[in-house]
Design a protein around this motif. Structure first.
Motif, PDB file in Angstrom:
ATOM      1  N   VAL A  11       0.833  -1.299  -0.037  1.00  0.00           N
ATOM      2  CA  VAL A  11      -0.019   0.004   0.183  1.00  0.00           C
ATOM      3  C   VAL A  11       1.108   1.209  -0.136  1.00  0.00           C
ATOM      4  CG1 VAL A  11      -2.186  -1.014   0.947  1.00  0.00           C
ATOM      5  CG2 VAL A  11      -0.412  -0.109   2.518  1.00  0.00           C
ATOM      6  N   GLY A  13       4.103   1.807  -1.431  1.00  0.00           N
ATOM      7  CA  GLY A  13       4.725   2.032  -2.486  1.00  0.00           C
ATOM      8  C   GLY A  13       3.558   2.513  -3.557  1.00  0.00           C
ATOM      9  N   LEU A  30       8.227  -1.344  -9.125  1.00  0.00           N
ATOM     10  CA  LEU A  30       8.901  -2.628  -9.329  1.00  0.00           C
ATOM     11  C   LEU A  30       8.530  -3.528  -7.992  1.00  0.00           C
ATOM     12  CD1 LEU A  30      12.189  -1.208 -10.606  1.00  0.00           C
ATOM     13  CD2 LEU A  30      10.193  -2.198 -11.917  1.00  0.00           C
ATOM     14  N   ARG A  32       8.299  -7.307  -6.149  1.00  0.00           N
ATOM     15  CA  ARG A  32       8.875  -8.756  -6.163  1.00  0.00           C
ATOM     16  C   ARG A  32       7.854  -9.747  -6.256  1.00  0.00           C
ATOM     17  NH1 ARG A  32      10.091 -12.071  -2.020  1.00  0.00           N
ATOM     18  NH2 ARG A  32       9.269 -10.732  -0.803  1.00  0.00           N
ATOM     19  N   GLN A  33       6.796  -9.860  -5.777  1.00  0.00           N
ATOM     20  CA  GLN A  33       6.055 -10.819  -6.070  1.00  0.00           C
ATOM     21  C   GLN A  33       5.156 -10.843  -7.160  1.00  0.00           C
ATOM     22  OE1 GLN A  33       3.697 -12.052  -2.333  1.00  0.00           O
ATOM     23  NE2 GLN A  33       4.907 -10.296  -1.495  1.00  0.00           N
ATOM     24  N   GLY A  37       0.305  -5.534  -3.347  1.00  0.00           N
ATOM     25  CA  GLY A  37      -0.699  -5.378  -2.170  1.00  0.00           C
ATOM     26  C   GLY A  37       0.291  -5.771  -0.996  1.00  0.00           C
ATOM     27  N   GLY A  38       1.147  -6.548  -1.098  1.00  0.00           N
ATOM     28  CA  GLY A  38       2.242  -6.699   0.194  1.00  0.00           C
ATOM     29  C   GLY A  38       1.358  -7.351   1.129  1.00  0.00           C
ATOM     30  N   PRO A  54      -3.829  -6.683   7.013  1.00  0.00           N
ATOM     31  CA  PRO A  54      -5.068  -5.899   7.513  1.00  0.00           C
ATOM     32  C   PRO A  54      -6.354  -5.958   7.175  1.00  0.00           C
ATOM     33  CG  PRO A  54      -3.782  -4.726   5.748  1.00  0.00           C
ATOM     34  CD  PRO A  54      -3.167  -6.353   5.771  1.00  0.00           C
ATOM     35  N   THR A  56      -8.862  -3.781   8.704  1.00  0.00           N
ATOM     36  CA  THR A  56      -9.580  -2.234   8.971  1.00  0.00           C
ATOM     37  C   THR A  56      -8.705  -1.103   8.483  1.00  0.00           C
ATOM     38  OG1 THR A  56      -8.829  -2.501  11.094  1.00  0.00           O
ATOM     39  CG2 THR A  56     -11.071  -3.255  10.759  1.00  0.00           C
ATOM     40  N   VAL A 232       9.243  -8.508 -10.428  1.00  0.00           N
ATOM     41  CA  VAL A 232      10.627  -7.856 -10.421  1.00  0.00           C
ATOM     42  C   VAL A 232      11.199  -7.621  -9.090  1.00  0.00           C
ATOM     43  CG1 VAL A 232      11.986  -5.711 -11.475  1.00  0.00           C
ATOM     44  CG2 VAL A 232       9.810  -6.744 -12.503  1.00  0.00           C
ATOM     45  N   ALA A 233      12.306  -8.268  -8.769  1.00  0.00           N
ATOM     46  CA  ALA A 233      12.970  -8.260  -7.513  1.00  0.00           C
ATOM     47  C   ALA A 233      14.258  -7.499  -7.686  1.00  0.00           C
ATOM     48  CB  ALA A 233      13.522  -9.708  -6.779  1.00  0.00           C
ATOM     49  N   ALA A 262      10.037   1.571  -1.221  1.00  0.00           N
ATOM     50  CA  ALA A 262       8.716   1.146  -0.225  1.00  0.00           C
ATOM     51  C   ALA A 262       8.706  -0.358   0.323  1.00  0.00           C
ATOM     52  CB  ALA A 262       7.765   1.764  -1.200  1.00  0.00           C
ATOM     53  N   LEU A 291       4.650 -13.363  12.460  1.00  0.00           N
ATOM     54  CA  LEU A 291       3.275 -13.181  12.897  1.00  0.00           C
ATOM     55  C   LEU A 291       2.555 -14.371  11.958  1.00  0.00           C
ATOM     56  CD1 LEU A 291       1.841  -9.767  12.401  1.00  0.00           C
ATOM     57  CD2 LEU A 291       1.540 -11.198  14.183  1.00  0.00           C
ATOM     58  N   VAL A 293      -1.563 -15.985  10.959  1.00  0.00           N
ATOM     59  CA  VAL A 293      -3.013 -15.727  10.975  1.00  0.00           C
ATOM     60  C   VAL A 293      -3.655 -16.881  10.818  1.00  0.00           C
ATOM     61  CG1 VAL A 293      -5.148 -14.275  10.204  1.00  0.00           C
ATOM     62  CG2 VAL A 293      -2.739 -13.404  10.174  1.00  0.00           C
ATOM     63  N   ASN A 422       5.971   1.113   6.697  1.00  0.00           N
ATOM     64  CA  ASN A 422       5.091   0.917   8.002  1.00  0.00           C
ATOM     65  C   ASN A 422       6.089   1.142   9.293  1.00  0.00           C
ATOM     66  OD1 ASN A 422       6.374  -1.500   7.879  1.00  0.00           O
ATOM     67  ND2 ASN A 422       4.651  -2.639   7.906  1.00  0.00           N
TER      68      ASN A 422
HETATM   69  C1  LIG Z   1      -1.349  -9.833  10.014  1.00  0.00           C
HETATM   70  C2  LIG Z   1      -1.483  -8.432   9.889  1.00  0.00           C
HETATM   71  C3  LIG Z   1      -2.495  -7.710  10.166  1.00  0.00           C
HETATM   72  C4  LIG Z   1      -2.619  -6.251  10.184  1.00  0.00           C
HETATM   73  N1  LIG Z   1      -3.729  -5.683  10.550  1.00  0.00           N
HETATM   74  C5  LIG Z   1      -3.802  -4.422  10.262  1.00  0.00           C
HETATM   75  C6  LIG Z   1      -5.086  -3.673  10.507  1.00  0.00           C
HETATM   76  O1  LIG Z   1      -6.426  -4.394  10.762  1.00  0.00           O
HETATM   77  N2  LIG Z   1      -5.176  -2.420  10.006  1.00  0.00           N
HETATM   78  C7  LIG Z   1      -4.250  -1.564   9.905  1.00  0.00           C
HETATM   79  O2  LIG Z   1      -4.264  -0.451   9.617  1.00  0.00           O
HETATM   80  N3  LIG Z   1      -3.151  -2.171   9.777  1.00  0.00           N
HETATM   81  C8  LIG Z   1      -2.697  -3.750   9.768  1.00  0.00           C
HETATM   82  N4  LIG Z   1      -1.667  -4.000   9.559  1.00  0.00           N
HETATM   83  C9  LIG Z   1      -0.487  -3.555   9.255  1.00  0.00           C
HETATM   84  C10 LIG Z   1      -0.418  -3.187   7.799  1.00  0.00           C
HETATM   85  O3  LIG Z   1      -1.140  -4.024   6.951  1.00  0.00           O
HETATM   86  C11 LIG Z   1       0.927  -3.073   6.878  1.00  0.00           C
HETATM   87  O4  LIG Z   1       1.668  -2.025   7.917  1.00  0.00           O
HETATM   88  C12 LIG Z   1       1.079  -2.490   5.817  1.00  0.00           C
HETATM   89  O5  LIG Z   1       0.049  -2.960   4.900  1.00  0.00           O
HETATM   90  C13 LIG Z   1       2.423  -2.309   5.253  1.00  0.00           C
HETATM   91  O6  LIG Z   1       2.397  -1.664   3.922  1.00  0.00           O
HETATM   92  P1  LIG Z   1       3.694  -1.462   3.307  1.00  0.00           P
HETATM   93  O7  LIG Z   1       3.302  -1.300   1.864  1.00  0.00           O
HETATM   94  O8  LIG Z   1       4.465  -0.419   4.074  1.00  0.00           O
HETATM   95  O9  LIG Z   1       4.744  -2.668   3.325  1.00  0.00           O
HETATM   96  P2  LIG Z   1       4.283  -4.246   2.760  1.00  0.00           P
HETATM   97  O10 LIG Z   1       3.083  -4.448   2.688  1.00  0.00           O
HETATM   98  O11 LIG Z   1       5.311  -5.004   3.304  1.00  0.00           O
HETATM   99  O12 LIG Z   1       5.006  -4.074   1.158  1.00  0.00           O
HETATM  100  C14 LIG Z   1       6.248  -4.129   0.710  1.00  0.00           C
HETATM  101  C15 LIG Z   1       6.451  -4.767  -0.541  1.00  0.00           C
HETATM  102  O13 LIG Z   1       7.681  -4.423  -1.111  1.00  0.00           O
HETATM  103  C16 LIG Z   1       8.069  -5.751  -1.798  1.00  0.00           C
HETATM  104  N5  LIG Z   1       9.369  -6.097  -2.148  1.00  0.00           N
HETATM  105  C17 LIG Z   1      10.133  -6.574  -0.954  1.00  0.00           C
HETATM  106  N6  LIG Z   1      11.560  -6.745  -1.473  1.00  0.00           N
HETATM  107  C18 LIG Z   1      11.345  -6.181  -2.668  1.00  0.00           C
HETATM  108  C19 LIG Z   1      12.448  -6.222  -3.738  1.00  0.00           C
HETATM  109  N7  LIG Z   1      13.736  -6.625  -3.576  1.00  0.00           N
HETATM  110  N8  LIG Z   1      12.133  -5.608  -5.178  1.00  0.00           N
HETATM  111  C20 LIG Z   1      10.852  -5.301  -5.308  1.00  0.00           C
HETATM  112  N9  LIG Z   1       9.715  -5.197  -4.317  1.00  0.00           N
HETATM  113  C21 LIG Z   1      10.196  -5.662  -3.045  1.00  0.00           C
HETATM  114  C22 LIG Z   1       7.343  -6.943  -1.166  1.00  0.00           C
HETATM  115  O14 LIG Z   1       6.962  -7.897  -2.103  1.00  0.00           O
HETATM  116  C23 LIG Z   1       5.889  -6.170  -0.697  1.00  0.00           C
HETATM  117  O15 LIG Z   1       4.997  -6.152  -1.872  1.00  0.00           O
HETATM  118  C24 LIG Z   1      -1.336  -5.734   9.929  1.00  0.00           C
HETATM  119  C25 LIG Z   1      -0.419  -6.093   9.183  1.00  0.00           C
HETATM  120  C26 LIG Z   1      -0.317  -7.656   9.423  1.00  0.00           C
HETATM  121  C27 LIG Z   1       1.048  -8.575   8.927  1.00  0.00           C
END
Ligand SMILES: Cc1cc2nc3c(=O)[nH]c(=O)nc-3n(C[C@H](O)[C@H](O)[C@H](O)COP(=O)(O)OP(=O)(O)OC[C@H]3O[C@@H](n4cnc5c(N)ncnc54)[C@H](O)[C@@H]3O)c2cc1C
Length: 460
Positions: A11, A13, A30, A32-33, A37-38, A54, A56, A232-233, A262, A291, A293, A422
């Motif tokens: 979310v 990026g 870019l 990796r997966q 959505g991560g 997440p 909510t 693309v990693a 990101a 973690l 679930v 995050n």
């Molecule tokens: C079980 C769980 C429950 C949660 N519940 C809630 C909730 O109810 N409410 C809430 O607000 N938040 C919640 N959170 C927190 C929130 O979901 C996360 O903090 C947020 O989604 C993180 O988003 P992000 O984009 O920063 O990171 P990520 O979602 O980790 O995204 C990072 C992305 O980078 C990619 N990446 C990694 N390495 C590379 C590379 N070398 N090259 C290219 N891409 C790469 C990954 O594949 C990934 O898609 C929860 C988290 C978890 C795990």
């Protein structure tokens, strides 16, 4: 040349990329997966909807509400269901309904009389010294007493950060609490005075979309179109004369004037190695314990509890394998087929990382036992699915503020290079979206500053 390359399509990026694209910038995400959505993944399983991450979003998030509207998602937005009437904590082996406001604990017997009197005395506790190493547990014990901290605050910290109150820095994880103490000398008086001053109090209103939280990254990905490349990693970033070169191995190299990293912090640490050692160390110092679930679906008649709430949180002293659970089918409509209910249990985090590494079958069995005991769930679930997150949520431990200061100063050393994610402004989706938009604005500023310099050098 690409204006801004964004590494990581969670979310954070995607939101940064979308903000930049809307300003007419050429972006490239870019990921990796194979999918974007991560953490934010929603999956339909036999008529149930499982949130792998997440579930909510805070309704007070301007960034989330604006995105929902801009992406045309408002028609599918859903508020918490009418069935969410209570919040629960586990106490003495059973679910105990708790009040929405901390002071409401004074009127319940969840806490001992001594603990409630101690809470009442909070305004009399002198202001603490400016101690940047104080943990959440130390701060809350000093202000409200030990029992409130152990039985209310610690489970809350497990729910928000998958962390432990005695490990996380209060200044980094709950800066508003520290601010209230500094300004008013008391949290209770501070909250009261802020209310009188007309300040908006943090709201507990939450929302999602009919298709789950995954709706948001899916819509962002559609809107970004060909600017998103999955599978693309990225391996390496290098500074170049015109900006940055991004090495993605067999997927090729990409030139960009600016880069936003990101990814999760441990990946950011690897990518920043060789570009900015201090920033790489800072990102590498952020732990993210695993973690898991466990999502279980039952026929309604199998579960005795009314499931009339968000779910429950478990204090450490209760010695249970679960840190908490959500009553998914009560929270939002359409999460379970007619006549069924869905419950998700959370394992691991800083409290018990070893549990999050157990195989799926063992976690399902553990969840089944916990749900049998706590919500009277009998027999085999009709659906059971586990999601492992080997690196869960970033822990805002002592020194976190120093680490984020280094990371936020990255673009001072290497103009045009930014991080988002995050581990900077909070782990919630709302905090990630807000942080991503702020980074997009900083990247825009940088592009605007660098444009005349490029033109001048061309004229020469
Ligand atoms: C079980 C769980 C429950 C949660 N519940 C809630 C909730 O109810 N409410 C809430 O607000 N938040 C919640 N959170 C927190 C929130 O979901 C996360 O903090 C947020 O989604 C993180 O988003 P992000 O984009 O920063 O990171 P990520 O979602 O980790 O995204 C990072 C992305 O980078 C990619 N990446 C990694 N390495 C590379 C590379 N070398 N090259 C290219 N891409 C790469 C990954 O594949 C990934 O898609 C929860 C988290 C978890 C795990």
């Amino acid at each position: 040349m690409i204006d801004v390359a964004i590494i990581g399509g969670g979310v954070s990026g995607l939101a940064a990329a979308y903000a930049l694209q809307r300003q007419g910038r050429r972006v490239l995400v870019l990921e990796r997966q194979a999918r974007t959505g991560g953490n934010a993944v929603s999956e339909r399983i036999d008529g149930f909807l499982m949130e792998h991450g997440p579930s909510t979003v805070a309704a007070e998030s301007t960034a989330a509400c604006e995105l929902s509207q801009a992406l045309g998602l408002d028609a599918g937005k859903c508020d918490l269901g009418a069935g969410v009437r209570r919040r629960y904590l586990v106490g003495e082996g059973r679910l105990r309904g708790i009040p929405a406001h901390p002071m409401g604990f004074l009127a319940t017997n969840y806490l001992s009389l001594g603990a409630r009197l101690r809470m009442l005395a909070e305004p009399l506790v002198p202001r603490g010294a400016d101690d940047t190493r104080e943990s959440i547990a130390e701060f809350c014990t000093r202000r409200f007493g030990r029992e409130f901290t152990e039985r209310v605050i610690d489970p809350l910290v497990a729910g928000i950060y998958a962390g432990r109150a005695d490990e996380l820095s209060v200044g980094a994880a709950f800066p508003k609490l520290v601010g209230l103490e500094r300004r008013y000398g008391s949290i209770t008086i501070g909250m009261f005075r802020r209310r009188l001053e007309g300040a908006r109090m943090p709201s507990s209103r939450l929302f999602s979309w009919q298709g789950g939280i995954g709706t948001l990254p899916n819509a962002l990905t559609r809107a970004l179109g060909e600017s998103v490349r999955t599978g693309v990693a990225v391996r390496r970033i290098e500074a170049s004369a015109s900006g940055f070169m991004i090495d993605a191995g067999e997927a090729g190299s990409f030139a960009a004037r600016s880069v936003i990293v990101a990814t999760q912090p441990h990946v950011a640490a690897r990518l920043l190695e060789g570009v900015d050692e201090a920033a790489a160390d800072a990102a590498g110092g952020i732990a993210a314990p695993p973690l898991a679930v466990a999502f279980l679906g039952y026929r309604r008649e199998q579960v005795a509890h009314p499931l009339d709430g968000l779910g429950f949180l478990v204090p450490q002293g209760e010695a249970r394998s679960l840190t908490g659970a959500q009553f998914c089918s009560t929270m939002f409509p359409g999460r379970a087929p007619q006549g069924c209910v869905a419950v998700a249990g959370y394992f691991g985090g800083a409290r018990a990382p070893h549990l999050a590494r157990l195989p799926a079958a063992e976690l399902i069995e553990l969840a089944r036992q916990e749900f049998a005991d706590l919500i009277g769930a009998k027999g085999e679930p009709v659906v059971a699915r586990v999601r492992h997150w080997p690196l869960g949520l970033p822990q805002y431990r002592h020194g976190h503020g120093d680490r984020t200061a280094v990371l936020e100063g990255l673009s001072g050393n290497l103009p045009g290079l930014f991080v988002t994610g995050n581990y900077l402004a909070g782990p919630s989706v709302a905090a990630c979206l807000g942080q991503a938009q702020a980074v997009a604005v900083a990247a825009l500023d940088r592009l605007a500053q660098s444009a005349p310099a490029v033109r001048i050098s061309l004229l020469r």
